[in-house]
Design a protein around this motif. Structure first.
Motif, short mmCIF file in Angstrom:
data_model
loop_
_atom_site.label_atom_id
_atom_site.label_comp_id
_atom_site.label_asym_id
_atom_site.label_seq_id
_atom_site.Cartn_x
_atom_site.Cartn_y
_atom_site.Cartn_z
N THR A 66 0.83 -1.21 0.00
CA THR A 66 0.00 0.00 0.00
C THR A 66 0.87 1.26 0.00
N ASP A 67 0.30 2.35 -0.48
CA ASP A 67 1.04 3.60 -0.34
C ASP A 67 0.28 4.54 0.59
N ASP A 68 -0.71 3.98 1.30
CA ASP A 68 -1.52 4.78 2.19
C ASP A 68 -1.38 4.21 3.61
N ARG A 98 4.74 7.73 6.77
CA ARG A 98 5.72 7.40 5.72
C ARG A 98 5.73 5.88 5.52
N GLU A 147 6.14 3.96 2.82
CA GLU A 147 7.20 3.35 1.99
C GLU A 147 8.49 3.17 2.80
#
Ligand code: ATP
Length: 436
Positions: A328-330, A383, A385
């Protein structure tokens, strides 16, 4: 069932990949998507035996069976029948072998013309292979109907006039018509009620004894496989993870995947509980299968990194968190509450992450706790990632790094799992005599 050991079908290094490149955009961007449905499988079918192939939906059982009979073209590997490699034969030469290698589908009549009578369904292969025509064909069809427990008069009925069990009997009669050596039974009873299932399984067993047939029997239901198979191969995401005589594979189970499949069976006797493990989630996509052991993304007995003093259970939780952060990027979607971490008090967020992934308030290993706390703090900053990168560098299991080679536990009982590989040294993470 049979005890002879001569092999009637031998499959070596079989791969069957599909191209699922999706339309114009993928082609324009040069994106190719390969579905690695079967990805390097070996097996041998012995005369008169039943080889069960079991695994969850989507693990590649049907593709394996169809590519072994060249009903779809294999991508790589060989299939030997009577000493000849079927993958190297031209269509006319393949025809002869096809007669010996028949296939029974889950619903054998679904692909046939509904206007054909049962007699035509069973008689068609007799004509295609030039075995009987006219009155001789009709008589042979009636005999075959009797052989599978139907009536001679059923020859004039249409498929829709039969029950599910009767339709399966028809499918078996059609396969038997050409006097085959091998029948691949692909989920032949999974659409049937339990009592009808038992009748069809008994019929298959009687026919096997009478005609000396060998079966490859595919099912996702372990109870069926336990009942019918002399030997079993457990398939996961295009590969076999364990195989051997049915009783040694299931009692007790060795591979964590076999164990998890067995644990998922509701136990009819409540006095006897399987002390098992749970299998969460679904089979990952075969387009981009997990590295190392393909089961590591779900394995309840994943091998922890030897640098830390952590249990498999805790390692499972940390790995699940890592996988979630990776995909996910959320940051809000890392926990099921979907609360924005940057808006959530630190302690509440830390608690909900640990609770969701089954992790204790403090990990028992100080270094591991330090790495986890840093990753959770990074997630708390939003953050995701960076958090995934921290988790990745701190918590990668040897199971993710090494593809397990098949290790022979006992004669004829092979298992592909680092836990059972004597050659695997956890400290140095090397395999004495296998590929890394
Ligand atoms: N024609 C196809 N094109 C692209 N992908 C396919 C095709 N047929 C099957 N697949 C994919 O290949 C994988 C293996 O499918 P397969 O049907 O062989 O598995 P299975 O174990 O027999 O499952 P099931 O019991 O649900 O039939 C799945 O991910 C499936 O989506």
């Amino acid at each position: 069932m049979g005890d002879s050991t001569e092999s009637v079908l031998r499959v070596e290094g079989l791969k069957a990949h599909y191209d699922s490149t999706d339309g114009f955009l993928d082609r324009l961007l040069g994106r190719s998507r390969t579905v690695r449905a079967v990805d390097g499988v070996d097996f041998e079918l012995r005369e008169g035996e039943t080889l069960g192939i079991v695994g969850e939906s989507g693990c590649g059982k049907t593709t394996l069976a169809r590519s072994a009979l060249r009903l779809i073209e294999p991508t790589a590997g060989s299939v030997y029948h009577r000493g000849e490699d079927l993958t190297a034969l031209s269509s006319p030469d393949l025809r002869d072998h096809r007669r010996d290698l028949q296939y029974v589908f889950q619903d054998p009549l679904s692909s046939l013309n509904p206007r054909l009578t049962a007699g035509d369904v069973v008689g068609e292969p007799l004509e295609v292979h030039g075995l009987a025509t006219g009155a001789e064909r009709d008589e042979r069809v009636r005999e075959l109907l009797e052989t599978v427990g139907l009536k001679r008069s059923h020859a004039n009925r249409y498929p829709h006039e039969f029950s599910g069990g009767q339709r399966q009997r028809l499918g078996i009669a059609r396969a038997l018509a050409v006097d085959p050596e091998v029948i691949v039974c692909d989920e032949p009873v999974s659409a049937l009620d339990a009592s009808v299932q038992a009748q069809i399984l008994n019929l298959l067993s009687e026919l096997q004894a009478e005609f000396g047939l060998s079966y490859v029997f595919i099912a996702h239901d372990l109870r069926v496989i336990e009942h019918v198979a002399d030997r079993v191969a457990v398939m996961y995401l295009g590969e076999f993870v364990e195989r051997g005589p049915t009783e040694t594979v299931f009692e007790p189970p060795y591979h964590p995947y076999t164990e998890a499949l067995l644990s998922a069976i509701p136990e009819p006797d409540p006095q006897w509980e399987r002390d098992g493990v749970r299998l969460d989630g679904t089979v990952p996509s075969p387009i981009d299968p997990p590295s190392g052991c393909r089961f590591h993304t779900r394995c309840p007995r994943i091998v922890p990194d030897a640098d830390y003093d952590l249990s498999s259970e805790v390692w499972r939780g940390v790995t699940d968190l890592t996988l979630r952060a990776r995909e996910t990027d959320d940051a809000a979607s890392v926990t099921a509450t979907r609360a924005d971490p940057t808006e959530t008090p630190w302690e509440t967020f830390d608690g909900s992450v640990r609770e969701e992934f089954g992790l204790p308030g403090t990990l028992p290993d100080a270094d591991a706790e330090g790495a986890l706390a840093e990753a959770i703090a990074t997630l708390h900053d939003g953050r995701v990632e960076a958090a995934a990168a921290l988790l990745d560098s701190a918590f990668t299991s040897p199971c993710e790094r090494h593809h397990p080679a098949e290790y022979e536990l006992d004669t004829g009982h092979g298992i592909a799992c680092l836990r059972y590989d004597d050659g695997f040294d956890e400290e140095s993470e090397t395999l004495a005599d296998g590929p890394e």
